[in-house]
Design a protein around this motif. Structure first.
Motif, short mmCIF file in Angstrom:
data_model
loop_
_atom_site.label_atom_id
_atom_site.label_comp_id
_atom_site.label_asym_id
_atom_site.label_seq_id
_atom_site.Cartn_x
_atom_site.Cartn_y
_atom_site.Cartn_z
N ALA B 5 -41.34 31.99 3.64
CA ALA B 5 -41.11 30.66 4.09
C ALA B 5 -40.72 30.46 5.55
O ALA B 5 -40.31 31.36 6.35
N PHE B 6 -40.90 29.38 6.20
CA PHE B 6 -40.66 29.00 7.55
C PHE B 6 -40.27 27.62 7.65
O PHE B 6 -40.56 26.72 6.77
N GLU B 7 -39.72 27.47 8.87
CA GLU B 7 -39.46 25.86 9.22
C GLU B 7 -40.50 25.27 9.96
O GLU B 7 -41.08 26.00 10.80
N TYR B 8 -40.80 24.17 9.86
CA TYR B 8 -42.12 23.59 10.48
C TYR B 8 -41.77 22.36 11.19
O TYR B 8 -40.93 21.42 11.06
N HIS B 9 -42.37 22.28 12.41
CA HIS B 9 -42.03 21.16 13.26
C HIS B 9 -43.64 20.57 14.09
O HIS B 9 -44.58 21.66 14.38
N ALA B 10 -43.67 19.32 14.22
CA ALA B 10 -44.68 18.81 14.61
C ALA B 10 -44.74 17.83 15.71
O ALA B 10 -44.55 16.52 15.52
N PRO B 11 -44.03 18.04 17.04
CA PRO B 11 -43.57 17.08 17.96
C PRO B 11 -44.56 16.46 18.48
O PRO B 11 -45.76 16.83 18.50
N ARG B 12 -44.41 15.35 19.15
CA ARG B 12 -45.52 14.40 19.73
C ARG B 12 -45.43 14.86 21.24
O ARG B 12 -46.43 14.87 22.00
N ASP B 24 -34.38 31.59 21.82
CA ASP B 24 -34.80 32.93 21.41
C ASP B 24 -34.13 33.64 20.35
O ASP B 24 -34.10 34.70 20.03
N SER B 25 -33.06 32.90 19.35
CA SER B 25 -32.44 33.27 18.18
C SER B 25 -33.38 33.13 17.11
O SER B 25 -33.17 33.60 16.21
N VAL B 26 -34.82 32.63 17.43
CA VAL B 26 -35.55 32.15 16.24
C VAL B 26 -36.76 32.65 16.68
O VAL B 26 -37.28 32.65 17.82
N ASP B 27 -37.24 33.36 15.69
CA ASP B 27 -38.84 33.95 15.97
C ASP B 27 -39.90 32.55 15.88
O ASP B 27 -40.29 32.44 14.63
N ALA B 28 -40.23 32.05 16.91
CA ALA B 28 -41.22 30.94 16.64
C ALA B 28 -42.57 31.20 17.22
O ALA B 28 -42.64 31.96 18.17
N ARG B 29 -43.55 30.79 16.40
CA ARG B 29 -44.85 30.69 16.93
C ARG B 29 -45.39 29.38 16.87
O ARG B 29 -45.32 28.44 16.23
N ILE B 31 -48.70 27.05 16.40
CA ILE B 31 -50.00 26.91 15.33
C ILE B 31 -50.78 25.79 16.02
O ILE B 31 -50.14 24.81 16.21
N ALA B 32 -52.04 25.90 15.91
CA ALA B 32 -53.08 25.03 16.36
C ALA B 32 -54.18 24.71 15.28
O ALA B 32 -53.98 24.31 14.31
N GLY B 33 -55.24 25.93 15.34
CA GLY B 33 -56.05 25.87 14.13
C GLY B 33 -55.58 26.88 12.98
O GLY B 33 -55.91 26.54 11.97
N GLY B 34 -54.84 27.79 13.28
CA GLY B 34 -54.29 28.52 12.41
C GLY B 34 -55.28 29.69 11.80
O GLY B 34 -54.91 30.11 10.72
N GLN B 35 -56.52 29.64 12.39
CA GLN B 35 -57.37 30.64 11.79
C GLN B 35 -57.30 31.92 11.48
O GLN B 35 -57.97 32.83 10.96
N SER B 36 -56.41 32.33 12.52
CA SER B 36 -55.86 33.86 12.60
C SER B 36 -54.58 33.78 12.14
O SER B 36 -54.26 34.83 11.29
N LEU B 37 -53.82 32.89 12.51
CA LEU B 37 -52.25 33.22 12.16
C LEU B 37 -52.06 32.80 10.64
O LEU B 37 -51.08 33.61 9.80
N VAL B 38 -52.63 31.84 10.09
CA VAL B 38 -52.41 31.61 8.62
C VAL B 38 -52.88 32.95 7.78
O VAL B 38 -52.05 33.35 7.00
N ASP B 53 -46.29 23.29 15.24
CA ASP B 53 -48.00 22.60 15.25
C ASP B 53 -48.08 21.65 16.73
O ASP B 53 -47.35 20.85 16.93
N LEU B 54 -49.16 22.04 17.27
CA LEU B 54 -49.58 21.32 18.37
C LEU B 54 -50.21 20.02 18.10
O LEU B 54 -50.72 19.30 18.95
N ARG B 55 -50.66 19.81 16.74
CA ARG B 55 -51.61 18.74 16.32
C ARG B 55 -51.14 17.23 17.04
O ARG B 55 -52.13 16.43 17.36
#
Lengths: 198, 290
Positions: B5-12, B24-29, B31-38, B53-55
């Motif tokens: 589980a993770f929390e998801y954000h897709a800001p504009r 820095d208290s949250v391990d954040a990554r 994601i764009a295409g996600g073809q390696s990360l997913v 998410d950068l979309r």
């Protein structure tokens, strides 16, 4: 954090869906479990096999490598959208049927989506382009020969049923053979072995 | 397996992306295409607490070709889109990108994502090194800093991004049509990651000798490597078959491939030497008098 509910809007095979999803829900599971569209198959679930290929905004992509949340606002096409149950098969489906471009059929829906996009963008692909596109879908049964034949047959059907000469095929004779008294049918005869495989 | 589980954000807004990465208290990554990360998340090799998410960020979708031919590739630009853009203008970049995965991967996978993921057998890191790419690294606190490929790639799957930073864009200098080039890789199956690969470029000076030769090998260590010693030997010397053959020992000595499940170190070394000499010969053959 796991109970975060994300509101998404997607159009799948022309139908709109507005629903909540958990962030970690993969698009494959969204399609299969939430929408009950089980034609999209899950093979490896890590982006290698291509069985789950769907079209996202028209591009063939692996549904197992996309979170449903990322598909918010997108148009998705799955194998169910190629032809309704009461309609004739889509030309690409018809081509796989005619050439027997499958054996167990598990990978087929992924191939159908890949080939549909390939022939939409490249109506007459080179052998290299066909192999490049098909390389993203793994079939463990057929050895690909009939799948490549299916692509070529689909190319013909989409071009209006006319035979497209293979690049390396000998040229068609311009004078009719004296024994051929009947015109060549433009649509193929039904495949005799149709009912032979379950 | 399913991702944790993770929390998801897709800001504009790009600023909001950076804010979400800054905590820095949250391990954040990102994601764009996600073809390696997913797939890494599905294997639970990665379990970030937060995905950004950068979309929706318009600015990161920019793919700009400047008047002088310089290419600026934003974080969300897919490999397929860059391939379409450079098909005629940058044959080396186009050839290299066409070796990445399959069309179904390239239509979603991003250029910057592949660079930031840094699989040492991937095509884009080697291309970035051979082509003098510049990396624009941005964070909420530190603003922007620019790195070259040698600074950016650290080791296996490790790059010089500090916590809170992301790769916002990569810039490729204009390509000169006179430059000869070659891209070679050895993979067991089409679309697989390469076992080893070679990128070569060279110019032909007015006197007919090679100038500014470049040789980059990948899949031979923890990051793509430029063969500076080989380049120094080739620069200005006649690049005939004999000259190229003479580099074999230098190349073999300069790399330190490792054994793994895909190939032995010795096999990789041998293959790398063969690909390198072939690439040099092909690049030289393609170079034109300036």
């Amino acid at each position: 954090m796991s109970d975060q509910a994300l509101a998404i809007n997607v159009v799948v095979n022309g139908a709109e869906y507005a629903t909540d999803v958990e962030p970690r829900l993969l698009l494959t599971d969204f399609l299969r479990h939430k929408l009950r569209l089980t034609g999209t198959h899950v093979g490896c679930e890590h982006g290698v096999c291509g069985a789950c290929t769907v079209l996202i905004d028209g591009e063939p992509q692996r549904a197992c490598l996309v979170f449903a949340a990322q598909a918010d606002g997108c148009e998705i096409a799955t194998v169910e959208g190629l032809a309704a149950p009461d309609e004739p098969l889509h030309p690409v489906q018809q081509a796989f049927h005619e050439t027997h471009g499958m054996q167990c059929g598990f990978c087929t829906s992924g191939f159908l989506m890949t080939v549909t996009a390939l022939l939409r963008d490249t109506p007459h692909p080179s052998d290299e382009q066909v192999i490049d596109a098909l390389g993203g879908n793994i079939c463990r049964c057929t050895g690909y020969k009939n799948i490549v034949a299916a692509v070529r047959r689909a190319e013909e059907l989409l071009a209006g049923g006319e035979a497209v000469p293979a690049p390396d095929a000998p040229p068609t004779p311009t004078t009719p053979s004296p024994v051929a008294t009947e015109p060549t049918p433009t649509t193929p005869a039904p495949v005799a072995a149709e009912a032979g495989h379950g | 397996m399913k991702p944790a589980a993770f929390e998801y954000h897709a800001p504009r807004e790009f600023d909001d992306v950076l804010e979400l990465l800054a905590d820095d208290s949250v391990d954040a990554r990102v994601i764009a295409g996600g073809q390696s990360l997913v797939p890494m998340m599905s294997f639970r090799l990665a379990a970030p607490e937060r995905l950004v998410d950068l979309r929706r960020v318009e600015a990161l979708r920019e793919l700009r070709v400047e008047a002088d031919g310089t290419l600026v590739v934003g974080a969300s630009v897919t490999q397929a889109r860059l391939l379409r853009t450079v098909e005629r203008s940058h044959p080396l970049l186009a050839e290299g990108i066409s070796h990445i995965g399959h069309p179904q991967i390239r239509s979603r996978g991003t250029v910057c994502g592949s660079l930031a993921h840094h699989d040492p057998t991937a095509e884009l890191p080697a291309l970035a090194l051979a082509l003098d790419a510049r990396f624009s690294v941005v964070s909420a606190e530190g603003g922007e800093r620019e790195l070259d490929a040698d600074e950016f790639f650290v080791s296996y799957y490790e790059v010089a991004l500090e916590p809170g930073e992301m790769l916002a864009s990569v810039t490729f200098p204009a390509w000169s049509g006179e430059r000869g080039w070659s891209f070679r890789e050895l993979a067991r199956r089409r679309g697989d990651f390469a076992l080893v690969g070679a990128v070569a470029t060279v110019e032909r000076s007015a006197s007919g000798t090679p100038s500014d030769p470049r040789l980059v090998l990948f899949g031979v260590g923890e990051r793509p490597v430029r063969m500076h010693e080989v380049e120094a030997v080739l620069d200005g010397a006649p690049l005939d078959a004999e000259g190229i053959e003479a580099t074999r020992a230098l190349i073999a000595d300069a790399i330190t491939p490792v054994d793994d499940v895909h190939a032995s170190a010795e096999y990789r070394r041998e293959a790398a030497v063969e690909l390198a000499v072939d690439a040099l010969a092909e690049a030289w053959g393609r170079s034109r008098d300036v």
